[in-house]
Design a protein around this motif. Structure first.
Motif, PDB file in Angstrom:
ATOM      1  N   MET A   1       3.610   5.005  -6.497  1.00 39.12           N
ATOM      2  CA  MET A   1       3.666   4.675  -7.926  1.00 39.12           C
ATOM      3  C   MET A   1       2.441   5.172  -8.702  1.00 39.12           C
ATOM      4  SD  MET A   1       2.730   0.586  -8.208  1.00 39.12           S
ATOM      5  CE  MET A   1       3.849  -0.005  -6.932  1.00 39.12           C
ATOM      6  N   ARG A   2       1.324   5.424  -8.041  1.00 41.60           N
ATOM      7  CA  ARG A   2       0.117   5.816  -8.764  1.00 41.60           C
ATOM      8  C   ARG A   2      -0.004   7.332  -8.972  1.00 41.60           C
ATOM      9  NH1 ARG A   2      -5.042   6.476  -5.700  1.00 41.60           N
ATOM     10  NH2 ARG A   2      -4.558   7.095  -3.576  1.00 41.60           N
ATOM     11  N   ARG A   3       0.952   8.078  -8.491  1.00 44.19           N
ATOM     12  CA  ARG A   3       0.912   9.529  -8.680  1.00 44.19           C
ATOM     13  C   ARG A   3       1.169   9.896 -10.141  1.00 44.19           C
ATOM     14  NH1 ARG A   3       4.629  11.183  -3.434  1.00 44.19           N
ATOM     15  NH2 ARG A   3       3.107  10.599  -1.825  1.00 44.19           N
ATOM     16  N   HIS A   4       0.520  10.956 -10.589  1.00 46.76           N
ATOM     17  CA  HIS A   4       0.641  11.360 -11.997  1.00 46.76           C
ATOM     18  C   HIS A   4       1.983  12.040 -12.279  1.00 46.76           C
ATOM     19  CE1 HIS A   4      -3.449  10.321 -13.036  1.00 46.76           C
ATOM     20  NE2 HIS A   4      -3.894  10.966 -11.968  1.00 46.76           N
TER      21      HIS A   4
ATOM     22  N   ALA B   1       0.828  -1.211   0.000  1.00 50.18           N
ATOM     23  CA  ALA B   1       0.000   0.000   0.000  1.00 50.18           C
ATOM     24  C   ALA B   1       0.862   1.261   0.000  1.00 50.18           C
ATOM     25  CB  ALA B   1      -0.943  -0.009   1.204  1.00 50.18           C
ATOM     26  N   ARG B   2       1.964   1.215   0.761  1.00 51.26           N
ATOM     27  CA  ARG B   2       2.875   2.373   0.803  1.00 51.26           C
ATOM     28  C   ARG B   2       3.539   2.591  -0.556  1.00 51.26           C
ATOM     29  NH1 ARG B   2       3.543   0.690   6.265  1.00 51.26           N
ATOM     30  NH2 ARG B   2       5.156  -0.832   5.730  1.00 51.26           N
ATOM     31  N   LEU B   3       3.930   1.479  -1.205  1.00 51.10           N
ATOM     32  CA  LEU B   3       4.527   1.596  -2.547  1.00 51.10           C
ATOM     33  C   LEU B   3       3.501   2.102  -3.561  1.00 51.10           C
ATOM     34  CD1 LEU B   3       6.598  -1.715  -2.702  1.00 51.10           C
ATOM     35  CD2 LEU B   3       7.520   0.608  -2.617  1.00 51.10           C
ATOM     36  N   TRP B   4       2.270   1.639  -3.407  1.00 51.26           N
ATOM     37  CA  TRP B   4       1.200   2.009  -4.348  1.00 51.26           C
ATOM     38  C   TRP B   4       0.913   3.512  -4.298  1.00 51.26           C
ATOM     39  CZ3 TRP B   4      -4.529   2.379  -3.459  1.00 51.26           C
ATOM     40  CH2 TRP B   4      -5.232   2.449  -4.665  1.00 51.26           C
TER      41      TRP B   4
ATOM     42  N   ARG C   1      -5.682  -3.845  -6.120  1.00 51.62           N
ATOM     43  CA  ARG C   1      -5.456  -2.545  -6.767  1.00 51.62           C
ATOM     44  C   ARG C   1      -3.973  -2.328  -7.057  1.00 51.62           C
ATOM     45  NH1 ARG C   1      -9.581   1.072  -3.014  1.00 51.62           N
ATOM     46  NH2 ARG C   1     -11.490   0.192  -3.877  1.00 51.62           N
ATOM     47  N   VAL C   2      -3.139  -2.761  -6.131  1.00 53.72           N
ATOM     48  CA  VAL C   2      -1.689  -2.657  -6.359  1.00 53.72           C
ATOM     49  C   VAL C   2      -1.298  -3.490  -7.576  1.00 53.72           C
ATOM     50  CG1 VAL C   2       0.590  -3.014  -5.358  1.00 53.72           C
ATOM     51  CG2 VAL C   2      -1.297  -2.299  -3.888  1.00 53.72           C
TER      52      VAL C   2
END
Length: 637
Positions: A92-95, A86-89, A128-129
Motif C-alpha cells: 500500500m505504501r508504493r507510489h 507488514a506484507r500489506l504495508w 507505521r502501518v
C-alpha cells in the motif's frame, strides 16, 4: 667413603625401579580399561553423526528463522498479525499503486486490526502501518480508529513509536476530536512536557489548537487552582498578570508552581517547544530578580539556538542577550558558532542577531564569531528578506522602514524585575497588588513582596540593557573595523544590477550608497562609495533595449524608485548620474517609470543639483512633459 655413598645411591635407584615395575601391571590394566571406555563413546558419537542429515547453508538459515519466529510467537501476542500487516504495508505504501487498489489494502488492514489497535499501536512496525492507513483511509474508517484509540492516547503519548501515530491522528482530526483530545490532556500537561517523547505530543496539540484551547493548556502550567478549575478564566484574560488580578491569585503560590514546572524541563534540556517559550515569557513578567537571573543563566548556552526558532523563543533569546552578564552573553554568542547563517535566514532568529549587534560590547568576539560567518554568505544575505536585517541594523539602526512594529517591539522588550526603567513601576505595582488582594493575601506573600522590594532598591549599575559602550562606537567597530562595510561595497559594486532590481537587495544598496545613517561609512570609504555611484550611473547610461526581455534599470519598478530616492537623499550621486546618464538625454527618459527619476532632479533639496539640471529640464516643464511636484506642493500650501 665416596664409594659407599655411590653404592647407597644405586641401591635407592634400584628400589624405586622395582616399585614401579610391581605397580605397572595394574596401571596397564587400568589404562586399557579407560581407553576402552573412552573409545566406546567416541564410536557411538561417530555413528550418531553419520545418522544426522547434512544441511546446506540456506537450509540452516531457514531453520534458524523458524526457531526465531517460534520464539517471537511465544513472546509477542500479535506477532502473526504484525507480519500480515507488514506484507500489506509493503504494497500500500508504493507510489505507483492505484488509489482503488490502495483503498482495498487499507480497508483490509483496518479490518484485521479492528479491536486490537491500542495493543499493536506501540510496535515499530504496526504503528507505521497505522499511520499509512490513517493517511489514506476513508473518513468513517479514520473515525473508527480514533474512537478506538481515544481512551489510550495518554499512554501512547509516552511511546517512542506510537507518538508519530498520535501526531498523525491529530493532523487528520476534526475540530470536535481535537477538542476531545485536548480535554484528555487536562491534568497531564506538565508531566508530559517533562518527558522527551510526551512533550512532542503536547507541542503538536498546542500548534493545532485555537486561541481558547491554547489558553486551556497554558493555564494548567500557571497555578494549581487553574489546573483544578479550568473554567475560571475567559479568553479575554490572556496574560498571566490579568489572570492573577481577576482571580486574586497569590503571587508566591503561582511562582512556586511555575518554578516546579519549568525547572525539571530546563534540566532535561527540553527547550524546543513554543508552549514552554510562552510560559517562560509569562514567568519573566512576574518573577523576582534572582529567579529570572537563574533562568537566564541556565538558558545562556547552546540551548538558546534551539529556542529562537519560534516567535516567543526569539523574544526569550533577546531578553537573555539584554539582561545577561558579560559571561552569559559570551556563552550565547559562542553557542551560535556554526549556526549564524541559518539563524540569519530565520524569520525570528535573525532578531536575536540584531539584538546582539545592538547590545553586546565585546565587538572582537562578535567579529570573530558572527561577522566572519556573515561575510562568507554576504551576497545571499543581502538578497534575503530576513538575512539583510542584521546588516540593516548596522547601517540604519531601528529603522521603521526596514523593521516591522512587531520587530521593534521585540527589541524593546524588558523584564520588570531587571529593567532599570521598570524598577519604580514594579514597586508601585507591588503596592497596587497588595491593595487589590486585601485580606486574602497571606503573610508569606507579603514577605515575598518585601524581599522583591528590597531587591529592587539594590544598586543595579551592572545591568546594561543596551550595552555600556557608545552605540556609534560599537557600530563603527562592527561595520568599519571588522571589514564588513568594505565587503558590502564589493558585493554592491559587483552585483549592482541584480541588487537594484531586487525587492530586498535594493535597500542594502541604498544604505551603502548613502554611507549609512549618520554618515558612518563616509570618512573612510568615500572612494569606494563613489565607485558604487559610478557603477549605478554606468548601468543607467546604457541605451534603452529594443527587444530585450530584461527591463532597463531606469524603467524597472524597484530600481527606478531606488535611484529616485538616491537622487533626493545623496547630491553626490545625483550629480554623477546626471553627468553620465541624463545630460542631453533627459527628454528620452521623461516618460514611463523613468519620468519619476527625471523629476527627482528638480525636487532635490540641494541647490547645486537644481542649477545643474535647470537649463535642460525647464523646457520640458514648459511643454508639459514634466511636472515639478515640489513647486506644486509649495503652491498648495
Amino acid at each position: 667413603m665416596a664409594a659407599k655413598k655411590q653404592d647407597d645411591g644405586n641401591t635407592k635407584k634400584r628400589k624405586r625401579l622395582d616399585t614401579k615395575t610391581r605397580e605397572s601391571p595394574s596401571n596397564s590394566k587400568t589404562s586399557n580399561l579407560t581407553a576402552s571406555k573412552k573409545h566406546k563413546p567416541h564410536s557411538l558419537a561417530k555413528d550418531t553423526k553419520q545418522q544426522k542429515p547434512i544441511l546446506t547453508g540456506r537450509e540452516r538459515r531457514l531453520q534458524a528463522k523458524e526457531l526465531a519466529d517460534a520464539r517471537k510467537k511465544k513472546r509477542k501476542r500479535h506477532y502473526t498479525l504484525e507480519q500480515e500487516l507488514a506484507r500489506l504495508w509493503e504494497k500500500m505504501r508504493r507510489h505507483e499503486i492505484a488509489k482503488e487498489d490502495r483503498a482495498k489494502l487499507v480497508t483490509e488492514a483496518v479490518q484485521k486490526m479492528k479491536g486490537k489497535i491500542p495493543e499493536i499501536a506501540g510496535s515499530h512496525i504496526s504503528s507505521r502501518v497505522l499511520q499509512t492507513c490513517v493517511k489514506h483511509c476513508s473518513q468513517s474508517e479514520r473515525d473508527a480508529v480514533f474512537e478506538e484509540l481515544s481512551p489510550h492516547f495518554l499512554n501512547l503519548a509516552y511511546n517512542a513509536y506510537a507518538v508519530h501515530l498520535v501526531k498523525k491522528m491529530l493532523d487528520n482530526a476534526s475540530k470536535k476530536q481535537l477538542a476531545g483530545f485536548i480535554s484528555t490532556l487536562h491534568g497531564h500537561v506538565a508531566p508530559l512536557l517533562r518527558h522527551m517523547v510526551g512533550s512532542v505530543v503536547v507541542e503538536h496539540a498546542y500548534e493545532l489548537a485555537n486561541a481558547a484551547q491554547k489558553q486551556e493548556l497554558l493555564l494548567e502550567l500557571y497555578s494549581t487552582e487553574l489546573q483544578l478549575f479550568k473554567d475560571l478564566v475567559s479568553l479575554k484574560e490572556s496574560r498571566l498578570l490579568d489572570v492573577m488580578s481577576k482571580l486574586k491569585l497569590q503571587k508566591g503560590s503561582v511562582l512556586r508552581h511555575m518554578t516546579s514546572v519549568i525547572q525539571p524541563i530546563l534540566e532535561k534540556g527540553i527547550v524546543d517547544h513554543s508552549i514552554l517559550h510562552r510560559v517562560l515569557l509569562e514567568y519573566f513578567s512576574i518573577a523576582d530578580k534572582s529567579s529570572v537571573t537563574d533562568i537566564i543563566q541556565q538558558l545562556s548556552s547552546p540551548l538558546i539556538v534551539r529556542m529562537i526558532g519560534t516567535r516567543d523563543g526569539a523574544k526569550i533569546g533577546t531578553l537573555c542577550v539584554k539582561y545577561g552578564n558579560a559571561k552569559e552573553r559570551k556563552k550565547i554568542i559562542k553557542g551560535l558558532k556554526g549556526h549564524v547563517d541559518k539563524t540569519a535566514y530565520h524569520q525570528y532568529g535573525c532578531m536575536v542577531l540584531v539584538c546582539i549587534l545592538s547590545v553586546v560590547d565585546d565587538t572582537k568576539l562578535i567579529t570573530k564569531v558572527i561577522i566572519r560567518e556573515l561575510q562568507s554568505v554576504l551576497k545571499e544575505l543581502v538578497l534575503d528578506k530576513n538575512g539583510r536585517r542584521p546588516l540593516l541594523q548596522l547601517l540604519h539602526p531601528n529603522s521603521s522602514r526596514y523593521f516591522s512594529p512587531d520587530d521593534l517591539a521585540t527589541l524593546s522588550l524588558s523584564i520588570p524585575s531587571l529593567s532599570l526603567k521598570d524598577q519604580s513601576e514594579a514597586g508601585s505595582l507591588t503596592e497596587t497588588t497588595k491593595v487589590s488582594l486585601g485580606e486574602n493575601e497571606s503573610e508569606e506573600d507579603m514577605a515575598v513582596d518585601e524581599v522583591n522590594k528590597d531587591k529592587i532598591s539594590v544598586d543595579d549599575s551592572d545591568l546594561a540593557e543596551s550595552g555600556k559602550k557608545d552605540p556609534l562606537v560599537r557600530r563603527q567597530e562592527l561595520l568599519i573595523k571588522s571589514g564588513l562595510a568594505d565587503s558590502l561595497l564589493d558585493v554592491c559594486i559587483e552585483s549592482v544590477g541584480e541588487l537594484l532590481r531586487s525587492n530586498f537587495g535594493k535597500e542594502i544598496l541604498y544604505e551603502v550608497a548613502t554611507g549609512g545613517s549618520d554618515g558612518i561609512m563616509r570618512p573612510t570609504l568615500d572612494d569606494k562609495i563613489n565607485s558604487l555611484h559610478n557603477a549605478v550611473a554606468s548601468l543607467a547610461a546604457m541605451p534603452k533595449p529594443a527587444d530585450s526581455q530584461e527591463e532597463h534599470v531606469l524603467e524597472n519598478f524597484h530600481s527606478s524608485r531606488t535611484i529616485r530616492k538616491l537622487i533626493l537623499d545623496c547630491p553626490n550621486f545625483a550629480s554623477t548620474l546626471w553627468e553620465k546618464a541624463f545630460k542631453g538625454k533627459s527628454e528620452l527618459w521623461a516618460h514611463g517609470h523613468s519620468c519619476k527619476i527625471v523629476s527627482a532632479f528638480l525636487e532635490s533639496p540641494d541647490t547645486k543639483v537644481q542649477k545643474l539640471v535647470g537649463k535642460e529640464l525647464q523646457p520640458l516643464i514648459d511643454r508639459g512633459i514634466l511636472k515639478n511636484l515640489k513647486l506644486k506642493e509649495q503652491a498648495n500650501q
